[in-house]
Scaffold this motif. Structure first.
Motif, PDB file in Angstrom:
ATOM      1  N   PRO A 204      20.311  24.376  -4.900  1.00 28.92           N
ATOM      2  CA  PRO A 204      21.151  23.746  -5.929  1.00 28.92           C
ATOM      3  C   PRO A 204      22.117  24.718  -6.618  1.00 28.92           C
ATOM      4  O   PRO A 204      23.063  24.275  -7.288  1.00 28.92           O
ATOM      5  CB  PRO A 204      20.117  23.206  -6.936  1.00 28.92           C
ATOM      6  N   THR A 205      21.901  26.024  -6.465  1.00 27.49           N
ATOM      7  CA  THR A 205      22.783  27.004  -7.105  1.00 27.49           C
ATOM      8  C   THR A 205      24.040  27.264  -6.293  1.00 27.49           C
ATOM      9  O   THR A 205      24.911  28.026  -6.721  1.00 27.49           O
ATOM     10  CB  THR A 205      22.047  28.342  -7.306  1.00 27.49           C
ATOM     11  N   GLY A 206      24.136  26.656  -5.086  1.00 25.66           N
ATOM     12  CA  GLY A 206      25.275  26.901  -4.226  1.00 25.66           C
ATOM     13  C   GLY A 206      25.063  28.030  -3.242  1.00 25.66           C
ATOM     14  O   GLY A 206      25.982  28.410  -2.512  1.00 25.66           O
ATOM     15  N   TRP A 207      23.829  28.530  -3.184  1.00 26.98           N
ATOM     16  CA  TRP A 207      23.508  29.620  -2.264  1.00 26.98           C
ATOM     17  C   TRP A 207      23.646  29.158  -0.826  1.00 26.98           C
ATOM     18  O   TRP A 207      23.277  28.034  -0.474  1.00 26.98           O
ATOM     19  CB  TRP A 207      22.078  30.086  -2.525  1.00 26.98           C
TER      20      TRP A 207
ATOM     21  N   TYR B  82      19.709  37.547  -0.511  1.00 26.35           N
ATOM     22  CA  TYR B  82      18.563  36.655  -0.743  1.00 26.35           C
ATOM     23  C   TYR B  82      17.775  37.002  -1.999  1.00 26.35           C
ATOM     24  O   TYR B  82      17.647  36.182  -2.912  1.00 26.35           O
ATOM     25  CB  TYR B  82      17.647  36.671   0.482  1.00 26.35           C
ATOM     26  N   LEU B  83      17.266  38.232  -2.086  1.00 26.59           N
ATOM     27  CA  LEU B  83      16.391  38.567  -3.212  1.00 26.59           C
ATOM     28  C   LEU B  83      17.127  38.562  -4.548  1.00 26.59           C
ATOM     29  O   LEU B  83      16.599  38.062  -5.553  1.00 26.59           O
ATOM     30  CB  LEU B  83      15.719  39.923  -2.972  1.00 26.59           C
ATOM     31  N   ALA B  84      18.328  39.117  -4.577  1.00 29.23           N
ATOM     32  CA  ALA B  84      19.083  39.130  -5.831  1.00 29.23           C
ATOM     33  C   ALA B  84      19.450  37.715  -6.287  1.00 29.23           C
ATOM     34  O   ALA B  84      19.259  37.375  -7.469  1.00 29.23           O
ATOM     35  CB  ALA B  84      20.334  40.000  -5.689  1.00 29.23           C
ATOM     36  N   PRO B  85      19.964  36.849  -5.399  1.00 26.10           N
ATOM     37  CA  PRO B  85      20.212  35.469  -5.840  1.00 26.10           C
ATOM     38  C   PRO B  85      18.944  34.749  -6.279  1.00 26.10           C
ATOM     39  O   PRO B  85      18.977  33.940  -7.218  1.00 26.10           O
ATOM     40  CB  PRO B  85      20.815  34.812  -4.593  1.00 26.10           C
ATOM     41  N   LEU B  86      17.826  35.023  -5.612  1.00 33.01           N
ATOM     42  CA  LEU B  86      16.572  34.377  -5.985  1.00 33.01           C
ATOM     43  C   LEU B  86      16.124  34.815  -7.367  1.00 33.01           C
ATOM     44  O   LEU B  86      15.693  33.989  -8.187  1.00 33.01           O
ATOM     45  CB  LEU B  86      15.500  34.690  -4.939  1.00 33.01           C
TER      46      LEU B  86
END
Length: 443
Positions: free
Chosen positions: A69-72, A90-94
């Motif tokens: 839902p964040t646009g990732w 991956y890890l930073a956006p998470l």
């Protein structure tokens, strides 16, 4: 009151953040404590190394559901990222999606039960955990309903000493020893090894990766020499089976290492168990049990990792005496029997300890076993959080099937992002998300 307290997850690496994502999905309050200044701090330190696993196997399902839902945008499943790419993509956006639930520069220095040391039985299971945290502002105490220690093993590399203890003089010679795969793309690091003789100790993928990199450096930097120091009496199966190797990553990397050895770019010394390290001018001398001496400008020690259990002294742990893994898990991951592809998927039941509500997860749960996979860690996170939430049926269910094509086939090196080797999975002497002599993993 205990149900209102958060689940405390220690470590903002791949498995720790996955556990937090599962907790959020189940509506559990959760706090992630990370000693580093950002997510995947340990992964960043080996960011120059390419993983053996492709993106397909490096994204936790609950984490993806939180991120979408964040646009990732999910990376290409068929590619093999570097450690740095795993963090950035991956890890930073998470961690950003988890928001204030993740605290950085927060080092856990102790875990216990409120008002009870490890000797006290009365009311123990009903008392919340206390988690002692050191930050830039001092120390504080957090209460928790459950604790998931996913802090990895990166901070505790095994020493050079052949008996498991640091060799005599090893600490004094620390500035000439590294316990990580050197990043030879960095000019300063490259200068440290160019034109010099380096001893590489270890027989897993980490050692092979470092050896191949040094052999390639020798092509442009005359005088560069690599000495492969093996504790065993022969190379044995360290190269793998080449193109016929069922463990594709080991085979591909082994072929390159074998070629370098046969070309004379790598000298091999076998049966060498280091007992002493002597400083000698600008270099060091390694001495083994028989008195043999080996001279080098520096040492790359890639002999694996071990769990740091020092700050869990007040927790009642049930650990296998050899592997230092949970007693029910140890037979499933024993490296004398299993490679990562033959490890049976497991969860809360195998990760449980005599201390109710406390779980080791990720690379740390494997103790000294080197066969860990990110996919296995994600299944651990799912099962453990289900157990904490009281969904015992889900916790007991196995929801992981390893792909028939294997879980890893990348190069493990720095320059081969499109490797398409198939079959098997990684084996050898290091964390198997990426071979680092835990890749994995604070993992």
């Amino acid at each position: 009151m205990s149900e209102q307290l958060p689940v405390v997850v220690i470590g903002a690496g791949p498995v720790g953040l996955a556990a937090a994502a599962h907790a959020v999905e189940r509506g559990l309050p959760v706090t992630v404590l990370e000693r580093g200044s950002g997510p995947g701090a340990a992964v960043r330190e080996w960011g120059h190394v390419r993983l053996f696993s492709m993106w397909r196997d490096l994204v936790d399902p609950a984490a993806e559901r939180l991120l979408t839902p964040t646009g990732w945008t999910r990376p290409d499943d068929a590619r093999y990222p570097t450690g740095a790419e795993w963090v950035e993509d991956y890890l930073a956006p998470l961690a950003a999606a988890l928001g204030e639930r993740v605290r950085f520069d927060a080092e856990v220095v102790g875990v216990s039960r409120r008002g009870r040391d490890r000797l006290v039985d009365a009311g123990r299971a009903e008392s919340p955990f206390t988690v002692r945290v050191r930050t830039g502002g001092g120390e504080e105490r957090l209460l928790a309903r459950a604790v998931v220690d996913a802090s990895g093993t990166w901070v505790a590399p095994n020493p050079l000493g052949g008996d498991g203890l640091p060799a005599i003089g090893e600490t004094a010679a620390a500035e000439r020893i590294t316990y990580r795969i050197p990043d030879l793309s960095d000019p300063a690091t490259r200068e440290r090894y160019a034109g010099r003789r380096t001893a590489v100790v270890g027989r897993g993928h980490s050692a092979l990766t470092a050896l191949v990199a040094l052999a390639e450096l020798a092509e442009t930097a005359p005088g560069t020499r690599a000495v492969w120091v093996l504790r065993r009496g022969e190379i044995g199966d360290a190269f793998g089976g080449g193109e016929a190797d069922q463990l594709a990553a080991r085979g591909a990397l082994g072929l390159r290492a074998r070629a370098a050895v046969e070309a004379g770019s790598i000298e091999v010394v076998t049966g060498f168990r280091t007992t002493e390290v002597r400083r000698d001018g600008d270099g060091v001398v390694l001495v083994d049990e028989s008195g043999r001496a080996l001279e080098a400008a520096g040492v790359v020690a890639l002999t694996g990792f071990r769990p740091d259990l020092s700050w869990l002294s007040e927790i009642r742990l049930g650990l296998d005496p050899a592997l230092q893994a949970p007693v029910k898990l140890a037979p499933l991951i024993d490296p004398n029997v299993h490679s990562c592809g033959t490890v049976y998927p497991h969860g809360a039941a195998e990760l449980a300890h005599p201390e109710p509500g406390f779980f080791l997860a990720g690379m740390k749960s494997y103790g000294r076993a080197p066969t860990f996979l990110a996919l296995t860690g994600f299944e651990q996170a799912r099962s453990v959080v289900a157990e904490i939430a009281g969904d015992h049926e889900s916790a007991a269910r196995v929801e992981l099937t390893l792909p028939e094509t294997g879980v890893c086939g990348g190069s493990g090196l720095f320059d081969d992002p499109d490797s398409t080797a198939e079959g098997g999975c990684c084996g050898g002497g290091a964390p198997q998300v990426v071979e680092l002599g835990q890749p994995s993993l604070s993992s």
